[in-house]
Design a protein around this motif. Sequence first.
Motif, mmCIF file in Angstrom:
data_model
loop_
_atom_site.group_PDB
_atom_site.id
_atom_site.type_symbol
_atom_site.label_atom_id
_atom_site.label_comp_id
_atom_site.label_asym_id
_atom_site.label_seq_id
_atom_site.Cartn_x
_atom_site.Cartn_y
_atom_site.Cartn_z
ATOM 1 N N PRO A 75 16.959 -18.382 2.872
ATOM 2 C CA PRO A 75 16.091 -17.150 3.041
ATOM 3 C C PRO A 75 17.326 -15.974 3.403
ATOM 4 O O PRO A 75 18.206 -16.255 3.668
ATOM 5 C CB PRO A 75 15.608 -17.528 4.448
ATOM 6 N N GLN A 76 16.996 -14.848 2.560
ATOM 7 C CA GLN A 76 17.781 -13.744 2.692
ATOM 8 C C GLN A 76 17.279 -12.974 3.679
ATOM 9 O O GLN A 76 16.169 -12.633 3.990
ATOM 10 C CB GLN A 76 17.402 -12.900 1.177
ATOM 11 N N PRO A 77 18.243 -11.936 4.372
ATOM 12 C CA PRO A 77 17.969 -11.071 5.342
ATOM 13 C C PRO A 77 17.147 -9.963 4.897
ATOM 14 O O PRO A 77 17.418 -9.423 3.818
ATOM 15 C CB PRO A 77 19.239 -10.615 5.757
ATOM 16 N N ALA A 78 15.974 -9.551 5.571
ATOM 17 C CA ALA A 78 15.432 -8.340 4.895
ATOM 18 C C ALA A 78 16.364 -7.055 4.873
ATOM 19 O O ALA A 78 16.044 -6.136 3.959
ATOM 20 C CB ALA A 78 14.238 -7.994 5.860
ATOM 21 N N ASP A 79 17.474 -7.000 5.678
ATOM 22 C CA ASP A 79 18.335 -5.838 5.984
ATOM 23 C C ASP A 79 19.229 -5.723 4.600
ATOM 24 O O ASP A 79 19.860 -4.864 4.324
ATOM 25 C CB ASP A 79 19.225 -6.018 6.920
ATOM 26 N N TRP A 80 19.375 -6.755 3.929
ATOM 27 C CA TRP A 80 19.995 -6.802 2.525
ATOM 28 C C TRP A 80 19.365 -5.620 1.515
ATOM 29 O O TRP A 80 20.048 -5.635 0.484
ATOM 30 C CB TRP A 80 19.918 -8.003 1.871
#
Length: 549
Positions: free
Chosen positions: A437-442
């Motif tokens: 999973p990728q951080p939303a902050d990216w």
Amino acid sequence: MSTADDGPWWRGAVIYQVYPRSFADGDGDGIGDVAGIRSRLDHLAALGVDAIWFSPWYPSPMADAGYDVADYRDIDPVFGTLAEVEALIAEAHAVGIRTIVDVVPNHCSDAHPWFQAALASPDAPERELFWFRPGRGPDGARKPTDWVSPFAGDTWTRTTNPDGTPGDWYLHLFAPEQPDFNWDHPRVRAEFEDILRFWLDRGVDGIRIDSAAMLAKDPTLPEATPDGPSPFVDVDAVHDIYRGWRRITDSYPGDRALIGEVWLPDHERFANYLRPDELHAAFNFDFLGCAWDAVALRACIDTTLTAHAPVGAPATWVLSNHDVTRHVTRYGRADTTFSFAAKREGIPTDLELGTRRARAAALLSLSLPGAAYVYQGEELGLWEVEDIPRELRQDPMYHRSGGVDPGRDGCRVPIPWTGDEPPFGFSPDGAAAPWLPQPADWKDRTVRAQTGDPTSMLELYRAAIRIRRTHPALGDGTMSWLPAPDGVLAFHRPPGFTCLVNLSAAAVPLPPHTERLLASGPLDDDLLPPDTAVWLRTADPRSAGPATA
């Protein structure tokens, strides 16, 4: 690269590491692949890199993210086909980018046909290609040695004979699914020489050698002692292997390079791998693990250049890779060093500070003499992802340590390309979720968000590599230190280039200069703020040092 006409490309190249599983997903299964890489070559061309190093993409059960290879002459279907890789190599060459493939010669997968044949019978000749040994004790129940794995856990696994009785043990310095080859056997040597030719015939420009110091073992299998030589790391017989490999690469047209992953504390022993008839280059892990401290970094740079000088090999400068905590995160901690033994999650991290230091470190690494490596996402300022749910973690280091070691998944999260939410263009619309999973902050770290923003990490890297390609002082060559205040690194590279990195707590004045080429952050008139680096065009090095008051 400014030295393109003066010597082999690998001496001063900027080399970009692609971790195929996490670079770009072309077919929508949530896993990066060759089709995705081909679709994003324009990003690497715009970045200006000279070469791409691809982490393993071979058929594999993926017990260790592809470093357990079942077939060294093909591509795992999750990544694509061999024909696609051949097209990728040609397309990269067409935009001026060379290619480097990762070869894993210390061990293979337990699914490799040789090892499967070795398990099938105690009398199989293939057993001689590995390290099968009887156990100690009257019933053979004790492992042959007490060697400690760098991968956490045991180094020997006992087999079961076809009739169900306990059998011999086999050596695996890494995971049990990664049996070590016996490099004393001529069939192993001949096989890998043929593997090298296979990839060189397909036009690759370099071979990155995984665990390069570990191939040879002391055949008597002595126990390791704290003060004695290791029986399985840096055994002298390894050098004959690489002399044979060098003869093969030298027989091909163009400059083909052998690049070793060599972790050794002894700098003289390290340099042995870089003698003129062995490897062309090796990774510099001291620099990668060094603290954000001027004294420590200067000592590391001096030691590196001193070690390489006697053998005439270029140094390499690496800030991150697929095995280590991303440096934006490391540089934002109280302890900015890196070591596997001290790798932990949940340590307080100031990402703003870490990013500022990472920007300065980029200018430092890209201006030192030799070659520079960029790990995918580094140019976007990505940080270590430390909140991956336990059930989604895949790194065996995490599972083998019972979760004590956080593993390496946090630096392997798929990189963001476009959009405001995951998968950030990593996969096509309607695809499966990314494998991590990728951080939303990216959303602020995507390639699209940073393109055209002069303050972004991406545009800093693009500008730095562009200057590096055109400035005659950069790439391969020499450097000399300049007088500087405490906490400041200052060096000159002829002709006419000076780099300053301020690691102190106070701003320092710039030296006399004719042009500011690039800065990692805003300057305060003629003052260089803390945790900031600057590239200057200067005239005479005798007047290029900053004021020391």
